[in-house]
Design an enzyme around this catalytic site. Structure first.
Site, PDB file in Angstrom:
ATOM      1  N   SER A 190       2.149 -21.549 -13.159  1.00  0.00           N
ATOM      2  CA  SER A 190       2.871 -22.518 -12.339  1.00  0.00           C
ATOM      3  C   SER A 190       2.124 -23.854 -12.361  1.00  0.00           C
ATOM      4  O   SER A 190       1.883 -24.410 -13.425  1.00  0.00           O
ATOM      5  CB  SER A 190       3.034 -21.970 -10.918  1.00  0.00           C
ATOM      6  OG  SER A 190       3.951 -22.726 -10.178  1.00  0.00           O
ATOM      7  N   ASP A 358      12.894 -16.270 -13.836  1.00  0.00           N
ATOM      8  CA  ASP A 358      12.309 -17.447 -13.182  1.00  0.00           C
ATOM      9  C   ASP A 358      13.351 -18.553 -13.073  1.00  0.00           C
ATOM     10  O   ASP A 358      13.856 -19.043 -14.078  1.00  0.00           O
ATOM     11  CB  ASP A 358      11.103 -17.926 -13.998  1.00  0.00           C
ATOM     12  CG  ASP A 358      10.229 -18.928 -13.264  1.00  0.00           C
ATOM     13  OD1 ASP A 358      10.714 -19.577 -12.319  1.00  0.00           O
ATOM     14  OD2 ASP A 358       9.054 -19.054 -13.650  1.00  0.00           O
ATOM     15  N   HIS A 388      10.016 -16.284 -10.297  1.00  0.00           N
ATOM     16  CA  HIS A 388       8.801 -17.026 -10.640  1.00  0.00           C
ATOM     17  C   HIS A 388       7.534 -16.264 -10.253  1.00  0.00           C
ATOM     18  O   HIS A 388       6.548 -16.268 -11.001  1.00  0.00           O
ATOM     19  CB  HIS A 388       8.844 -18.387  -9.930  1.00  0.00           C
ATOM     20  CG  HIS A 388       7.692 -19.287 -10.254  1.00  0.00           C
ATOM     21  ND1 HIS A 388       7.439 -19.758 -11.518  1.00  0.00           N
ATOM     22  CD2 HIS A 388       6.711 -19.809  -9.458  1.00  0.00           C
ATOM     23  CE1 HIS A 388       6.368 -20.529 -11.506  1.00  0.00           C
ATOM     24  NE2 HIS A 388       5.901 -20.578 -10.267  1.00  0.00           N
TER      25      HIS A 388
END
Length: 414
Positions: A190, A358, A388
Site C-alpha cells: 500500500s 482489491d 486490499h
C-alpha cells in the site's frame, strides 16, 4: 543517534459519562476512551522496542526544510560484514515500525506482518538484517505534526506538506546512519509500496544501492478513484469542531478530533475490504439487540464504529492528513519523463504482487509496474475475498512468493 527517552504514563480520558440509549433502543452507546487529545506517541511515553535516529535537517521538494528530524525504527537480525543482507520494510498509512512482535508496553497493537518476518520466516532474521522505520510525518516516534517544533510547541498546523520522495529522503539519511550502503530488498505494501518504488530511483541517486524491491498492493501513480475516496476522509477531519485548524494538542483530555478521524477511518476501511466479504460477513444482520427499525445499528455499522474508535486511540489526525496528502501527490513519473519512463529506468529486480479483489489499488496498477520495470518478475496475484487488506491477511499465499523471490535472488547472486 538520540538516547531513548524515559517513559511516562499515558493519559486517557474516561468513558463518556451519562451516555443515553440510542433512540428507540435499550442499548447504550458508549464511545471508547480516547487519548488526550491525540493517539500520537510522545517523548516520554514508553518507547517499547523503538530506536531513534537524529538525521538532521530534511530538505523538502517544496523548498522548505524540517530541522532536527528524528526517525523512529526497529531492527531485527545482524548486518553482515559486507553489508549484503540488509532488508528495508515499509509500512502502510496507519502502520508503524512495529512490524513483528506482540502488543506490549509502547506498542498497543501486535506486529502487522509478524508471520512474514522472524527466524525461519520468509524474511528470515537469522539471515537478514531487517530495518523498519516509522515514516516521517507519522505519529509513532518519527518527526511529525505532534512533535515539538524548534520553539518547543507541537508543529500542528505549521507542519509542512510532504511528498513520498521527502519521506524516502529521511529514510536514506537513516540508512547512512546505520551504515547501510545497499539494500538487498526494499519491500512495502500500500503506502509502503509507494516508498519502495521511490527508493528504487532515489536510493541509487543518493549512493544507496537497491538490489530488489517488493511492491505489494500498490501503484506508481495515484488514481482519480483513490483521490476521490481520500477527499471525504480529509473533509471529515477538517470539519471536526475539535480540529482547531490542526492546533489541538493543548486541548483538555479527550478533546481532540477523534470523531473526524474515526469517520475518515470508516470511509477508508470500506475500501480496504471487498464488497463480497462485507456482505458475506455482515449482510443485513442487526448488531446484537439493536433494531435498525428503531434507530439501532446493523452489525457492519458496529464493525466500522469499532475500527473508528480503535484508530482514534492510537493515531493522530494531523498525521492522517499529512500522510494521506503525500499519497495523493504520489507520481513516480514527476520530473522523470512520465510514469512509464520512470519505471523503465528502475534497475532493481522487482516482485510485484496484487490482490484480485482489491478495489483501492486495483490489479491493473500492479500490471502497469510489471509491464514497464525491466527486471520485474511476472505479476503475482493473491486470490482473496478480503480486498486490499489481503496483503496483511493472505500469508499462506504471500509468504511462499516472497520466500521464493529472495531465494532466487541469492541463487543468482551466487
Amino acid at each position: 543517534m538520540s538516547t531513548t527517552p524515559a517513559p511516562r504514563p499515558r493519559r486517557l480520558a474516561p468513558p463518556f459519562a451519562g451516555a443515553t440509549p440510542r433512540p428507540g433502543t435499550d442499548v447504550p452507546v458508549l464511545p471508547a476512551p480516547q487519548p488526550a487529545p491525540s493517539g500520537a506517541w510522545q517523548q516520554g511515553d514508553e518507547p517499547g522496542r523503538r530506536r531513534f535516529c537524529d538525521v538532521g535537517t530534511l530538505e523538502l521538494e517544496s523548498g522548505l526544510e524540517i530541522p532536527d528530524v528524528t526517525v523512529a525504527y526497529e531492527t531485527w537480525g545482524t548486518l553482515a560484514p559486507d553489508g549484503s543482507n540488509a532488508v528495508l520494510v515499509l509500512h502502510a498509512l496507519t502502520g508503524d515500525s512495529h512490524v513483528t512482535g506482540d502488543a506490549e508496553p509502547g506498542h498497543p497493537t501486535p506486529g502487522w506482518w509478524s508471520q512474514m518476518i522472524g527466524p525461519g520466516a520468509p524474511i528470515d532474521t537469522e539471515r537478514y538484517f531487517v530495518v523498519a522505520p516509522n515514516v516521517v510525518g507519522g505519529c509513532q516516534g518519527s518527526t511529525g505534526p505532534a512533535s515539538p517544533a524548534p520553539d518547543g510547541r507541537p508543529w500542528g498546523s505549521r507542519f509542512p506538506h510532504l511528498t513520498v520522495r521527502d519521506q524516502v529522503g529521511a529514510e536514506i539519511a537513516l540508512a547512512r546512519a546505520l551504515g547501510v550502503t545497499s539494500w538487498h530488498f526494499v519491500v512495502g505494501g500500500s503506502m509502503g509500496g509507494l516508498r519502495a518504488l521511490e527508493w528504487a530511483l532515489c536510493g541509487p541517486e543518493a549512493g544507496v544501492d537497491v538490489e530488489s524491491i517488493g511492491i505489494i498492493a500498490s501503484g506508481a501513480q495515484t488514481t482519480g478513484d483513490q483521490i476521490a475516496w481520500a477527499h471525504p476522509q480529509i473533509a471529515a477531519i477538517l470539519a471536526d469542531p475539535h480540529y482547531n485548524g490542526g492546533d489541538y494538542y493543548e486541548n483538555a483530555d479527550g478533546v481532540g478530533p477523534h470523531v473526524g478521524l474515526g469517520i475518515a477511518r470508516q470511509i477508508a476501511h470500506a475500501t480496504y475490504r471487498s464488497a463480497t466479504e462485507l456482505d458475506r460477513r455482515f449482510g443485513r444482520i442487526p448488531q446484537n439487540a439493536e433494531d435498525p427499525l428503531r434507530g439501532g445499528r446493523y452489525a457492519i455499522q458496529s464493525y466500522l464504529d469499532h475500527h473508528a474508535h480503535k484508530l482514534a486511540s492510537r493515531f493522530d489526525a494531523n498525521s492522517y492528513l499529512v500522510l494521506t496528502q503525500s499519497m495523493l501527490t504520489h507520481d513516480l513519473g514527476r520530473d522523470r519523463g512520465g510514469v512509464e519512463s520512470a519505471l523503465a529506468s528502475i534497475t532493481a529486480k522487482a516482485l510485484v504482487v496484487a490482490v484480485d479483489s482489491d478495489r483501492l489499488f486495483q490489479p491493473i496498477e500492479s500490471e502497469r509496474i510489471t509491464r514497464n520495470v525491466p527486471g520485474a518478475w511476472p505479476l503475482q496475484v493473491l486470490r482473496s475475498e478480503h480486498g486490499h487488506d489481503g496483503f496483511l491477511i493472505e500469508f499462506d499465499q504471500l509468504g511462499p512468493v516472497v520466500r521464493h523471490f529472495l531465494k532466487r535472488l541469492v541463487t543468482r547472486r551466487g
